[in-house]
Design an enzyme around this catalytic site. Structure first.
Site, PDB file in Angstrom:
ATOM      1  CE  LYS A  15      35.563  31.559  47.464  1.00 52.31           C
ATOM      2  NZ  LYS A  15      34.102  31.616  47.383  1.00 52.31           N
ATOM      3  CB  THR A  16      32.325  31.322  42.134  1.00 53.57           C
ATOM      4  OG1 THR A  16      32.599  32.067  43.311  1.00 53.57           O
ATOM      5  CG2 THR A  16      30.831  31.336  41.874  1.00 53.57           C
ATOM      6  CG  ASP A  42      31.608  29.437  48.515  1.00 58.94           C
ATOM      7  OD1 ASP A  42      32.834  29.223  48.600  1.00 58.94           O
ATOM      8  OD2 ASP A  42      31.128  30.406  47.893  1.00 58.94           O
ATOM      9  CD  GLU A  43      33.883  32.533  51.004  1.00 59.53           C
ATOM     10  OE1 GLU A  43      34.916  32.286  51.669  1.00 59.53           O
ATOM     11  OE2 GLU A  43      33.880  33.332  50.045  1.00 59.53           O
ATOM     12  CD  GLN A  94      40.110  34.984  50.592  1.00 65.09           C
ATOM     13  OE1 GLN A  94      39.228  35.816  50.378  1.00 65.09           O
ATOM     14  NE2 GLN A  94      40.503  34.123  49.668  1.00 65.09           N
ATOM     15  NE  ARG A 138      39.010  40.667  48.718  1.00 65.67           N
ATOM     16  CZ  ARG A 138      38.827  39.433  48.306  1.00 65.67           C
ATOM     17  NH1 ARG A 138      37.773  39.117  47.607  1.00 65.67           N
ATOM     18  NH2 ARG A 138      39.716  38.486  48.579  1.00 65.67           N
TER      19      ARG A 138
END
Length: 779
Positions: free
Chosen positions: A33-34, A225-226, A256, A614
């Protein structure tokens, strides 16, 4: 096609090429996504959108810096500098520097961190004569923070009978007064706390339509973002700014969403399509980070949640090893397993320590892990502990620097007015506070006008206060032409702080000197970095804002080669080849505090999903059967989340069926059983003979359950573990549950007194009584 677009898969490319209108990108863990956010910004600039018209809001300042660097590589550094990019707090602090004066704040307002806020609230509670055991300053600060994030101002609080009554029921009827005093004192000190940066931005955009129109016109394209972690206050800011052009792109993953305790509202992402018309929906479902086993196991977990957006995360990576599950008797043994496993993996695969992370639900769990890592000489770093900038000596120098910028800063002044000691006692400070409150002025303004105020202080104290004012004003004059480093070095010397620690001479004093040196090095580095920015000056004001808005995760995690220890919440956005998730027990994970409602339990499950995803290559889950809680050893049972993983993705390293009962004491001490004492009764009415030799000693069902629970604690794996292994000899390699791997140097004695002297890998030589030692013969 642009070269950088070729680096994207089709799913990633689609939202990048979607230029106008609202769009939502549901991005699964590890789906890139980044990269999508970065390339979308670069593409907009390629399409002629001015960098000044783009606003990008990220989760951390570090993420913003990395994205801006990647954008600069594509479109050029001069244009990338013009982007408004950073966290909500950093971006809107900048906005408030420009327009906060409309709300009565100076452009050089101080940003109070959590510690500053708590100190001020503690002072207010004391001044109001309230019971500090009922009005606990940390609880009060948390409550005020939650009010602000929900846009409950003092006025809104006072007009809400339910909130007022709830505080009264909690025996805190004066909560509203504390809130009012806190807001007033911050305003008088020219200070905002973190929550004010959002609350005051909302106030500014609501009360001044011309300011809203200005920023709506400037920010024609907004990226967030997020988005699943935004709170109500952040949601309203984004909604207001994007309302004119509707060119808003939000990226996130409802799976998340783990920050409800900070006010994050998962409904913001779940209801995005209701807030905007004709939303473009895109899904990034290919995971590039983890193995198939990890991805599929994570999917099997999150599928148990009912409230979620539809997506199927997949990967073309290799299957990878199964997730390894390990049971320990105690939390100390759990720590030893983790340390031993890290040591073995590191040696076997020639890996750096930085490839490993240990994640836990609460900070208190780190102790046992730390003890075990130290004994193995494995270097580690704890994230989320005491920040460098929160250390006393650093806070002291920063407080002096804050006074240079904003002499009204009450918390900074009270902190350093008598450090180093200059003979200004607490009684004098209390009188200054009373006078400042009486006249509605700052403490510094009172000190500037001592001749006009009857403060009841002697001439010696008055002279010391005047000297302090003169010193701060001299720093202010110097600041007009000096950069942050030159001023800071001067302040550290002139105030006497450096001399104070130099005279100390103790190891602690030397360590504090080294910390101050590190601070000055950091400021020098900051000044050099600011030279590259178009609109930066490198002055102390810029440095203090950078420090105030920094988080622990903004630091580079690759500075040194250490195992990372952190809570799962802090691990968000990070990745490691090897991840150990410890404390997988009921009432710990999921937390006992988060199982009252389905929504709370689902957030705990999302937290576990974040932890597992992670891991790139290998994940370990560990739990203990007994754990120390508040100084007491309590029984624990495995977390329900372990059962929720499809078993085909798990490898149990300590299966119960491979255990057998091993007596703790020698049965010979009881002698032979005299069976003649028992008589066999005749069966009555065809009934089977009673088990009369046990009488009433047959355990009932409740006792049996208790015994079954105890059995694993008394058990030991089948193998070479015996009280005295006949093959044990000098030179044998052994493993001990507590001390680890070792070599037998000498065996002496006989029978029950037989002893072995063992050199363990961790460096200790121990002499163990073999009939009690739990040794496993390796070779």
């Amino acid at each position: 096609m642009k070269k950088y677009l070729k680096e994207l898969n089709e799913a990633q490319k689609a939202p990048v090429l979607h230029k106008d209108g609202p769009l939502m990108v549901i991005a699964g863990a590890g789906s890139g996504k980044t990269r999508v956010l970065t390339y979308r910004i670069a593409y907009l600039m390629d399409q002629g959108v001015d960098a000044f018209n783009i606003l990008a809001l990220t989760f951390t300042n570090k993420a913003a810096r990395e994205m801006k660097k990647r954008i600069a590589d594509i479109v050029g550094s001069s244009e990338a500098k013009n982007l408004w990019m950073g966290t909500f707090h950093s971006v809107f602090a900048k906005l408030l520097r420009f327009d906060g004066n409309k709300l009565g704040y100076p452009s050089n307002f101080t940003i109070y961190d959590t510690q500053d806020s708590q100190r001020l609230i503690a002072s207010i509670i004391k001044e109001m004569g309230l019971d500090k055991d009922i009005y606990k300053y940390k609880q009060v600060q948390n409550r005020i923070s939650s009010y602000k994030n929900s846009l409950i101002t003092v006025k809104a609080y006072m007009n809400n009978p339910e909130l007022v009554e709830a505080d009264a029921m909690a025996k805190r009827p004066r909560m509203g007064e504390i809130y009012q005093n806190y807001v007033d004192r911050c305003f008088k000190a020219g200070a905002m706390d973190f929550d004010d940066l959002l609350l005051r931005t909302n106030e500014l955009l609501t009360r001044f339509p011309e300011v809203l129109a200005k920023y709506q016109d400037r920010f024609r394209y907004i990226l967030v973002d997020e988005y699943q972690d935004t709170n109500h206050s952040q949601y309203l800011i984004v909604k207001a700014l994007s309302d004119r052009y509707q060119n808003i792109c939000v990226v996130g993953d409802d799976a998340q969403s783990i920050y409800s305790f900070r006010g994050a509202n998962i409904d913001n992402i779940l209801n995005f399509q209701r807030d905007y018309d004709q939303v473009g929906m895109y899904r990034l479902e290919q995971n590039y980070r983890s193995t198939k086993n990890i991805v599929n196991a994570a999917n099997s977990i999150i599928a148990k949640n009912k409230n979620q957006l539809e997506k199927v995360v997949w990967t073309s990576n290799e299957d990878g090893p199964a997730i390894k599950l390990h049971r320990s008797i105690t939390d100390a043994e759990e720590g030893r397993f983790v340390a031993g496993s890290i040591f073995e993996n590191r040696m076997q695969h020639q890996l750096p320590n930085g490839n490993f992370a240990v994640l836990y639900r609460t900070n208190s769990q780190s102790r046992a892990i730390e003890d075990a890592l130290r004994k193995r000489d494995i270097p580690y770093r704890i994230y989320g502990g005491l920040s460098f900038y929160q250390r006393k000596e650093i806070k002291d120098i920063l407080s002096y620097l804050r006074l240079v910028i904003n002499p009204k800063d009450e918390e900074a002044l009270k902190r350093v007015i008598n450090f180093p000691t200059r003979g200004i006692g607490q009684t004098t400070v209390d009188r200054l506070v009373v006078a400042a409150n009486h006249y509605g002025r700052s403490i510094f303004e009172v000190m500037e006008n001592l001749d006009k105020i009857d403060l009841k202080i002697n001439s010696g104290t008055k002279r010391k206060l005047e000297d302090f004012v003169t010193m701060i004003k001299s720093f202010q004059i110097m600041n007009e032409g000096a950069d942050a480093f030159t001023l800071s070095e001067h302040v550290a010397k002139k105030t006497g702080i450096l001399l104070e620690f130099k005279k100390d001479g103790t190891p602690e004093g030397i360590a504090k000197m080294e910390n101050i040196e590190e601070l000055l090095n950091g400021i020098k580095d900051f000044v050099e970095g600011q030279k590259e920015l178009a609109d930066a000056t490198g002055n102390i004001s810029e440095f203090l804002e950078d420090v105030a808005l920094a988080t622990d995760l903004d630091k580079d995690t690759g500075d040194d080669d250490r195992v990372a220890l952190m809570t799962i919440h802090l691990a968000k956005g990070l990745e490691f080849p090897y991840v150990y998730i410890v404390g997988m027990e009921e009432d710990l994970f999921p937390s006992a505090m988060s199982m009252n409602t389905r929504s709370e339990l689902e957030e705990e499950r999302r937290l576990f999903y974040v932890a597992l995803t992670r891991a790139e290559r290998q994940a370990y889950l560990t739990y203990a059967q007994n754990r120390y809680r508040w100084g007491k050893l309590v029984d624990a049972e495995p977390s329900r989340f372990i059962e929720e993983i499809d078993e085909k993705f798990l490898e149990n390293l300590t299966p119960v069926e491979n255990y057998r009962f091993k007596p703790l004491i020698d049965s010979d001490i009881f002698g032979e059983v005299d069976k003649s004492r028992f008589r066999q009764e005749k069966p009555r009415n065809g009934a089977p003979p009673p088990d009369s030799h046990r009488g009433n000693l047959r355990p009932n069902e409740k006792q049996l359950r208790k015994l079954r629970k105890l059995k694993p604690q008394l058990a030991t794996p089948v193998g070479n573990k015996n009280a005295v292994d006949p093959n044990l000899a000098e030179g044998s390699l052994v493993n001990h549950t507590r001390f680890g791997r070792g070599k037998v140097l000498k065996i002496e004695g006989a029978g029950n007194d037989k002893k072995a002297e063992i050199q363990f890998d961790q460096g200790d030589v121990k002499k163990l009584l073999l009939r009690f030692a739990k040794l496993e013969l390796i070779s």
